[in-house]
Design an enzyme around this catalytic site. Structure first.
Site, short mmCIF file in Angstrom:
data_model
loop_
_atom_site.label_atom_id
_atom_site.label_comp_id
_atom_site.label_asym_id
_atom_site.label_seq_id
_atom_site.Cartn_x
_atom_site.Cartn_y
_atom_site.Cartn_z
N TRP A 136 -2.67 -2.69 -1.78
CA TRP A 136 -2.42 -3.95 -2.02
C TRP A 136 -3.18 -4.92 -0.83
CZ3 TRP A 136 -0.21 -8.28 1.03
CH2 TRP A 136 0.28 -9.32 0.30
N HIS B 104 19.59 -36.52 -8.53
CA HIS B 104 18.99 -36.69 -7.45
C HIS B 104 17.58 -36.68 -7.34
CE1 HIS B 104 22.78 -37.60 -5.76
NE2 HIS B 104 23.41 -36.20 -5.93
N ARG C 32 4.04 -0.18 -4.87
CA ARG C 32 3.62 -0.84 -3.60
C ARG C 32 2.36 -1.70 -3.33
NH1 ARG C 32 6.86 1.97 0.14
NH2 ARG C 32 5.52 1.35 1.85
N CYS D 137 1.04 -1.18 0.13
CA CYS D 137 -0.04 0.04 0.06
C CYS D 137 0.84 1.27 -0.08
CB CYS D 137 -0.96 0.11 1.18
SG CYS D 137 -2.07 -1.13 1.29
N GLU E 135 8.30 -14.78 -11.42
CA GLU E 135 7.50 -13.32 -10.85
C GLU E 135 6.75 -12.66 -11.89
OE1 GLU E 135 10.56 -11.01 -9.45
OE2 GLU E 135 9.48 -9.91 -7.88
N LYS F 265 13.15 -14.42 -11.23
CA LYS F 265 12.78 -13.26 -12.04
C LYS F 265 11.46 -13.82 -13.14
CE LYS F 265 13.81 -10.61 -10.71
NZ LYS F 265 14.51 -10.29 -9.42
N GLU G 231 18.18 -16.58 -8.94
CA GLU G 231 17.66 -15.25 -9.18
C GLU G 231 16.83 -15.37 -10.37
OE1 GLU G 231 16.94 -12.61 -7.80
OE2 GLU G 231 16.91 -11.19 -9.32
N ASN H 44 -1.67 2.46 5.82
CA ASN H 44 -0.61 1.58 5.06
C ASN H 44 -0.43 0.72 6.38
OD1 ASN H 44 1.34 -0.07 4.01
ND2 ASN H 44 2.82 1.77 4.03
N GLY H 45 -0.28 -0.72 6.46
CA GLY H 45 -0.23 -1.31 7.58
C GLY H 45 -1.27 -2.39 7.88
N LYS I 221 5.90 -4.45 -4.32
CA LYS I 221 7.56 -4.24 -4.17
C LYS I 221 7.95 -4.25 -2.73
CE LYS I 221 11.43 -2.27 -6.34
NZ LYS I 221 12.04 -3.57 -6.85
O1 M6R Z 1 12.95 -4.54 -0.29
P1 M6R Z 1 13.92 -5.87 -0.36
O2 M6R Z 1 15.03 -6.08 -0.85
O3 M6R Z 1 13.95 -6.00 1.14
O4 M6R Z 1 12.83 -6.82 -0.89
C1 M6R Z 1 13.11 -8.37 -0.84
C2 M6R Z 1 11.89 -9.05 -1.85
O5 M6R Z 1 10.84 -8.86 -1.40
C3 M6R Z 1 12.38 -8.60 -3.23
O6 M6R Z 1 13.85 -8.82 -3.54
C4 M6R Z 1 11.55 -9.72 -4.20
O7 M6R Z 1 11.99 -10.84 -4.07
C5 M6R Z 1 11.68 -8.99 -5.81
N1 M6R Z 1 10.32 -8.66 -5.98
C6 M6R Z 1 12.30 -10.13 -6.53
O8 M6R Z 1 12.26 -9.42 -7.64
#
Ligand code: M6R
Length: 621
Positions: free
Chosen positions: A74, A517, A27, A2, A501, A498, A494, A100-101, A616
């Site tokens: 969110w 395995h 957010r 949010c 996601e 990506k 990673e 927000n929270g 994010k």
């Molecule tokens: O803001 P942060 O780096 O603490 O966020 C951590 C994760 O939420 C963040 O890296 C998330 O995995 C990304 N969306 C990946 O692309």
């Protein structure tokens, strides 16, 4: 999660709030809304979906006024409906707020309030509006600003949970009250060019205000600010006045724009060579062959005492930490591990005054990472931050650390923050390494190689069209494996993250040696593998793993070292990357995987910057 924003000044509030919401959209983007006071009444407009749908709706109505609040949601409590969209009002519609929270005791509060208040949403946030209203007696309103502030203070004394809120009331039209408890609040100041009256911008982070001001204050937990055009006052929730320190934000507005790129993610991938230079500039001494990160804040004696390093982070940031783990073990000879913050915080972690904990976070607000930081501090470890957002909670709660200087990262999928986080962990490892066992020659060689990284990143970025062609070919698969060994295992993790996601394709990462395995059973012509086979000490081993996939007719996309002809013999789909020192190779190898995920997602028509179900900044558990 949010985003909230408020504006008070002389300008029309609606365009400022709308533009601000676009900046905060990363957010959350389930619904959005705003409320604006014209000095007499408050108009509210809300809409389900992204900011674009709110913007469309706003074309049909005029909402004049120079004081307002807005929110992008969110969803946590309550579905994605217009009723659940913010701002929320009390009963009469006169008191209105954005939040927000999470209000943990909202059910109890709602039960008590329900006898005299009518609720119209399923959210926890609406409780706050009714609770403040409950403490704001009609007769008090003659005291205006003070009455509103006191009512907020009294109401919040009953609340458990986290909140960043901005409150306004029809009867106190030129005033915003904002409070922080666990959810960030930044207040920016500017002066109206003509009248010289104060203008204030409130937001969950500084990005919406960069176009107007660089002067900000960050509220601490339990602080409340009252903003009018005449000025600003800050209090604790126990009603003690607080003097705040004004800080200057380094980021600029342009950095937060797409600058002609189709998506923020693509722009941020292309930012990498430049921001990488920002991450390392002034932080090493070539002659001494060492890094010099002042934020470490440790004496040489304390550095010598460290016998364990832990990187704590979530998601992509944890994979950057894994690169740090390899670097610390190899360069400094200190046992290092990576802990996912949500696990660390609920174990009874073994941490003591000889443990150095690095907390890594782009946003600096991730709830689990913050809680883990507090736990590690409680146990007496040295806790240092590796953070992007300046002034964020994690940056302020650590006893030192380093900003990664990646600039604003607005796509939900993290790219440039990852490479800069990894670079900073490597610099720390070198600093410890040189203090312990790394020779001047090795330190020197490593720094030379580090300085060359941006140029080599560019050599990958010029292959964008080639990567796009490969991505189109692979976009129709339902599943993919990502394989890497050693320091390239975090790259595989990673790459897989990506892809899933932003494209929603199922992807799993394994160290190459693990395939036999179990996972190998899944390999088929329908289940391709992306394998990182750049030249390093595990090259031959990785080749065997790749052959095992090929023997089972699994399609392969290979990330190989420039000039490695063997790669082409194995698969028609190869992306070549320049060679660098083994420990630095992940800084390059990740980039083709970012571009690959990006183009697969584009090919599938996904909303690249705002993938479904995600936000994010993960400020809830
Ligand atoms: O803001 P942060 O780096 O603490 O966020 C951590 C994760 O939420 C963040 O890296 C998330 O995995 C990304 N969306 C990946 O692309």
């Amino acid at each position: 999660m949010c985003g909230i924003i408020g504006y008070i000044g002389k300008k029309p509030a609606a365009p400022i709030l709308l533009q601000g919401l676009r900046r905060l959209e990363y957010r959350g983007y389930d619904s959005a809304g705003m409320a604006i006071s014209n000095g007499e009444t408050i108009a509210r407009i809300r809409s389900v979906g992204k900011i674009d749908s709110l913007s469309e709706k706003m074309k049909t109505v005029e909402i004049p006024g120079t004081v307002g609040i807005a929110h992008t949601r969110w969803a946590t409590h309550g579905g994605v409906t217009e009723e659940n969209a913010h701002p929320h009002t009390g009963c009469g519609g006169k008191l209105i707020l954005v939040h927000n929270g999470i209000i943990e005791n909202y059910r109890e509060l709602k039960e008590v309030l329900s006898s005299s208040h009518v609720f119209t949403s399923e959210t926890d946030s609406e409780v706050l509006a009714h609770l403040i209203e409950e403490h704001l007696k009609q007769e008090d309103l003659q005291q205006g600003v003070v009455a509103l502030r006191k009512a907020v203070e009294k109401a919040l004394a009953h609340v458990r949970g986290t909140y960043g809120i901005v409150v306004m009331h029809e009867a106190v039209p030129h005033c915003l009250v904002t409070v922080r408890m666990g959810s960030p609040i930044v207040i920016g100041f500017a002066e109206d060019e003509n009248s010289h009256e104060h203008e204030y911008y409130i937001a969950s982070d500084a990005s919406p205000m960069l176009a107007y001001t660089k002067k900000v204050i960050f509220l601490e937990d339990g602080e409340l600010s009252v903003l009018t055009r005449e000025g600003m006052e800050t209090f604790t929730l126990k009603d003690e006045q607080v003097q705040k320190h004004v800080e200057e934000i380094e980021w600029n507005d342009e950095q937060a724009e797409k600058q002609g790129f189709a998506h923020f993610m693509l722009k941020e991938i292309f930012d990498q060579p430049t921001v990488f230079e920002d991450a390392i500039r002034g932080r090493y001494d070539l002659a001494e062959g060492t890094a010099k990160l002042g934020g470490l804040n440790m004496t040489e004696e304390q550095m010598r005492q460290i016998n364990r390093v832990i990187f704590i982070a979530c998601g992509t940031a944890s994979y950057a930490g894994m690169i740090g783990k390899y670097a610390f073990e190899r360069l400094a000879g200190i046992p290092a591990e990576v802990e996912v913050a949500s696990e660390f915080r609920y174990r009874d972690p073994i941490v003591d005054e000889r443990t150095l904990v690095f907390v890594i976070s782009q946003s600096g607000e991730t709830a689990d990472t913050l809680a883990a930081l507090r736990e590690a501090k409680r146990k007496g470890a040295f806790v240092r931050g590796i953070v992007n957002v300046i002034g964020s909670t994690i940056a302020r709660e650590t006893d030192g650390g380093t900003y990664i200087h990646a600039g604003p990262e607005l796509a939900v999928a993290s790219t440039k923050a990852y490479t800069n986080m990894a670079a900073v962990t490597i610099l720390y490892a070198l600093q410890f390494g040189r203090a312990r066992r790394v020779s001047l020659a090795t330190g020197h060689r490593m720094l030379q190689a580090l300085v060359e990284i941006p140029k080599k990143m560019n050599q990958i970025l010029v292959q964008t069209e080639h990567i796009e062609r490969i991505a189109k070919k692979f976009a129709s698969y339902q599943d993919m494996f990502f394989l890497g060994r050693g320091v390239n295992f975090p790259v595989a993790l990673e790459g897989a993250l990506k892809l899933k996601e932003i494209s929603y394709i199922h992807a799993e990462a394994y160290p190459g040696g693990e395939m036999k395995h179990g996972p190998l059973a899944l390999v088929s012509p329908e289940f391709p593998t992306v394998a990182i086979m750049t030249k390093d000490q595990l090259y031959e081993k990785m080749m065997s793993n790749i052959e095992e996939v090929k023997a089972r007719k699994g399609p392969l996309l290979l990330i190989a070292t420039e000039g490695d002809e063997k790669a082409k013999e194995i698969s028609p789909d190869v992306i070549y990357v320049p060679e660098t020192m083994e420990l630095l190779q992940p800084l390059l190898n990740t980039i083709p995987l970012q571009l690959f995920a990006y183009f697969v997602a584009v090919e599938l028509g996904r909303d690249v910057d705002r993938p479904r179900n995600l936000a994010k900044s993960v400020t809830v558990e």
